[in-house]
Scaffold this motif. Structure first.
Motif, short mmCIF file in Angstrom:
data_model
loop_
_atom_site.label_atom_id
_atom_site.label_comp_id
_atom_site.label_asym_id
_atom_site.label_seq_id
_atom_site.Cartn_x
_atom_site.Cartn_y
_atom_site.Cartn_z
N PHE A 1 0.98 -0.91 0.45
CA PHE A 1 -0.01 0.09 0.50
C PHE A 1 0.44 1.19 0.22
O PHE A 1 0.48 2.86 -0.54
N ASN A 2 2.22 1.24 0.72
CA ASN A 2 2.71 2.17 0.28
C ASN A 2 4.47 1.47 0.39
O ASN A 2 5.30 1.66 0.86
N PRO A 3 4.59 1.52 -0.87
CA PRO A 3 6.80 0.97 -1.06
C PRO A 3 7.48 1.94 -0.59
O PRO A 3 8.44 1.61 -0.43
N ASP A 4 6.63 3.61 -0.25
CA ASP A 4 8.13 4.30 0.34
C ASP A 4 9.10 4.27 1.56
O ASP A 4 9.72 4.44 2.49
N VAL A 5 7.82 3.49 2.18
CA VAL A 5 8.03 2.90 3.10
C VAL A 5 7.92 1.66 3.37
O VAL A 5 9.16 0.61 4.29
N LEU A 6 7.67 0.40 2.70
CA LEU A 6 7.10 -1.07 2.58
C LEU A 6 9.19 -1.30 2.21
O LEU A 6 9.10 -2.62 2.34
N SER A 7 9.48 -0.42 1.25
CA SER A 7 10.30 -1.16 0.46
C SER A 7 12.14 -1.06 1.52
O SER A 7 12.91 -1.86 1.78
N VAL B 1 11.99 -7.94 6.80
CA VAL B 1 10.98 -8.48 8.05
C VAL B 1 9.78 -8.48 7.65
O VAL B 1 8.91 -9.01 8.53
N VAL B 2 9.28 -8.00 6.45
CA VAL B 2 7.62 -7.74 6.38
C VAL B 2 7.48 -8.35 4.87
O VAL B 2 8.39 -7.95 4.18
N HIS B 3 6.42 -9.30 4.79
CA HIS B 3 6.37 -10.06 3.41
C HIS B 3 5.37 -8.72 2.53
O HIS B 3 4.52 -8.85 3.10
N VAL B 4 5.71 -8.04 1.87
CA VAL B 4 4.86 -7.51 1.10
C VAL B 4 4.75 -7.84 -0.50
O VAL B 4 5.36 -8.55 -1.02
N ALA B 5 3.13 -7.97 -0.56
CA ALA B 5 2.44 -8.89 -1.63
C ALA B 5 1.56 -8.17 -2.43
O ALA B 5 1.15 -6.96 -2.07
#
Length: 416
Positions: A342-348, A353-357
Motif C-alpha cells: 500500500f505504501n512502497p516508500d515505507v515498505l521497501s 522483515v515484512v512480506h509484501v504481496a
C-alpha cells in the motif's frame, strides 16, 4: 508557577510549554500519534493536550457514553487532569458545522466554535500563568485559527499532518481548512513521505517527516506474557489477524479470497468497525471473528494470538499517505507480518522483515510462508528493528525540527 525562559539542546526540547490541539481524542479506542508524541515530550516539558470537541448533537444523542459524560461533568467540576504527565483539558461542546456548505454560515458557526474552545483553553492558561506556548495543531484542521484566539504568546506554530483525507465527511471542508492551517504554520511535520511531499509540492518548503512508531515496551510484552485476550479463547487452529480500525482502507475482497485459499485458517479482526464499509458476506463469514475495540493496554494479548499479523490495506493513491502504527507494534510483539504494498516508500525499506504481496494469490502464499519459515532468529530481527522505531526516538526527531525553527528566531509571536 509561571512558565518562561525555556532552554533547548541537542537531545530535545527542555522546559517549554507545548500546546497540542489534536483531532484524535486522548480517550479514543486506540492510542494516537499526537498522544504518543505529547507523552514523550512531557518528560522534559509542560505539555497541554486539547482534543477535538464533541458537538451539542453528540451530547443529546450520546449523553450516557463515557467520553461525553466525562466532558459534561467538566462544566461543574475540574476541567483538566493529568495523564502520563500530560495535562489534558476537557473540551466543551461546540456547534455541529460539518453539514453546512462552505460559506458565510459555516464561517460564522466556525468562529463561534473557535471562541468556545479558546475560552476553555485560555482559562487554563490564565490559571497557570502561562505566558508563551509552542502550538501544535495535530491534524485538527476544523480549528485552523485557534492560535489567534489564545491569550498568550505563540512562539512557534506547527501543523502536524498524520493521515490522508479519505472520507466524504472529512473531505467536505477538510482540504481547504488544512491548507489554511498549513499557511498559518511556521513548519509542517507529516507522518508519511507522500504527505510530506504533497506539502512541498504546494510550496511549503519547511515540510518535514516524522514517521509513526511503536509503543515498544507495551507490545514487546507479547513475547513473554502468555496472556491471551479473553474474546479469543474459543478460537482454535491457525490465526491470521489484524488490529486497527476496520473501515474504508481495508481490502475486504482480498481477505475473502485469501480465506478461500487458506481453508484451515481463522481471521481475527480486532478494532472498531465502520459498518457501512464492510460487505455483508464478511460479517457472515464463519471463519472471520470481529472482537470489537480493544483497550490499548490489552492489545498485546490480542496480537500474541496471531500466528501471522496482517496489514490488508487497499493499494490506492490515498493509502500511500498511510504509515500505520501497527507495523512496528506487530514487530515489537515478534510476529511475522504480511502486507499489501500500500505504501512502497515505507515498505521497501522493510522488505527483510515484512512480506509484501503484490497480488491476492501472493498474499495467501506469504501467509503460509511466514508461518512455515518463522524462527527465533527472524523474530529477534523483527524485535530489533521495532526497538529502533520507538516513540521516544520519534519525539526526539520531532523536537529537533522545533528547536531548529526556534533557533532561527525569525518571527514575532501572535499576541491576542
Amino acid at each position: 508557577m509561571k512558565i518562561h525562559s525555556p532552554q533547548t539542546g541537542k537531545k530535545g526540547l527542555n522546559g517549554h510549554t507545548i500546546l497540542f490541539l489534536s483531532l484524535p481524542k486522548h480517550d479514543g479506542h486506540y492510542t494516537s500519534t499526537p498522544w504518543q508524541i505529547a507523552a514523550q515530550l512531557a518528560k522534559q516539558n509542560k505539555v497541554i493536550f486539547v482534543d477535538h470537541p464533541f458537538t451539542f448533537v453528540d451530547l443529546l444523542t450520546g449523553f450516557f457514553k463515557p467520553g461525553i459524560k466525562k466532558r459534561f461533568k467538566a462544566f461543574f467540576g475540574s476541567k483538566s487532569f493529568t495523564k502520563n504527565d500530560v495535562h489534558v483539558i476537557l473540551t466543551p461542546f461546540v456547534w455541529p458545522v460539518n453539514f453546512l456548505p462552505k460559506g458565510k454560515l459555516y464561517d460564522f458557526f466556525s468562529y463561534l466554535n473557535h471562541r468556545i474552545l479558546a475560552s476553555r483553553v485560555n482559562g487554563y492558561l490564565r490559571k497557570h500563568s502561562i505566558d508563551s506556548v509552542i502550538y501544535v495543531n495535530s491534524f485538527n484542521f476544523y480549528f485552523p485559527a485557534l492560535h489567534r484566539y489564545l491569550k498568550t504568546s505563540v512562539v512557534l506554530d506547527v501543523y502536524h499532518c498524520i493521515d490522508p483525507m479519505v472520507k466524504a465527511f472529512t473531505v467536505k471542508h477538510g482540504q481547504y481548512l488544512q491548507q489554511e492551517a498549513a499557511q498559518e504554520a511556521d513548519l509542517i511535520i507529516s507522518t508519511a513521505p507522500s504527505l510530506q511531499k504533497s506539502f512541498m509540492d504546494r510550496g511549503f518548503q519547511k515540510s518535514y517527516l516524522v514517521p509513526n512508531a511503536a509503543n515498544f515496551e507495551l507490545f514487546n510484552k507479547a513475547v513473554t506474557d502468555k496472556t491471551i485476550y479473553k474474546k479469543l479463547d474459543g478460537i482454535e487452529g491457525k490465526v491470521m489477524g489484524y488490529l486497527g480500525n476496520i473501515e474504508r482502507r481495508t481490502d475486504f475482497e482480498l481477505l475473502r479470497r485469501v480465506l478461500d485459499q487458506l481453508p484451515e485458517w481463522q481471521l481475527v479482526l480486532a478494532g472498531p468497525v465502520e459498518r457501512q464499509y464492510v460487505p455483508v458476506e464478511i460479517f457472515e463469514h464463519k471463519r472471520i471473528h470481529f472482537i470489537g475495540p480493544v483497550p490499548h493496554e490489552e492489545a498485546p494479548s490480542v496480537v500474541r494470538r496471531f500466528d501471522v499479523a496482517l496489514i490488508p490495506f487497499k493499494c490506492d493513491e490515498v493509502s500511500q499517505g498511510i504509515y500505520p502504527l501497527k507495523l512496528f507494534e506487530y514487530m515489537a510483539a515478534g510476529k511475522p507480518v504480511v502486507s499489501t504494498n500500500f505504501n512502497p516508500d515505507v515498505l521497501s525499506e522493510l522488505n527483510e522483515v515484512v512480506h509484501v504481496a503484490e497480488t491476492e494469490e501472493q498474499f495467501a502464499d506469504f501467509v503460509l510462508l511466514a508461518y512455515a519459515t518463522d524462527s527465533q532468529e527472524k523474530m529477534e530481527k523483527r524485535i530489533q528493528i521495532a526497538a529502533q522505531n520507538t516513540w521516544e526516538q520519534r519525539a526526539q526527531l520531532f523536537s529537533s525540527y522545533l528547536i531548529k525553527e526556534l533557533d532561527l528566531n525569525h518571527r514575532l509571536p501572535y499576541v491576542a
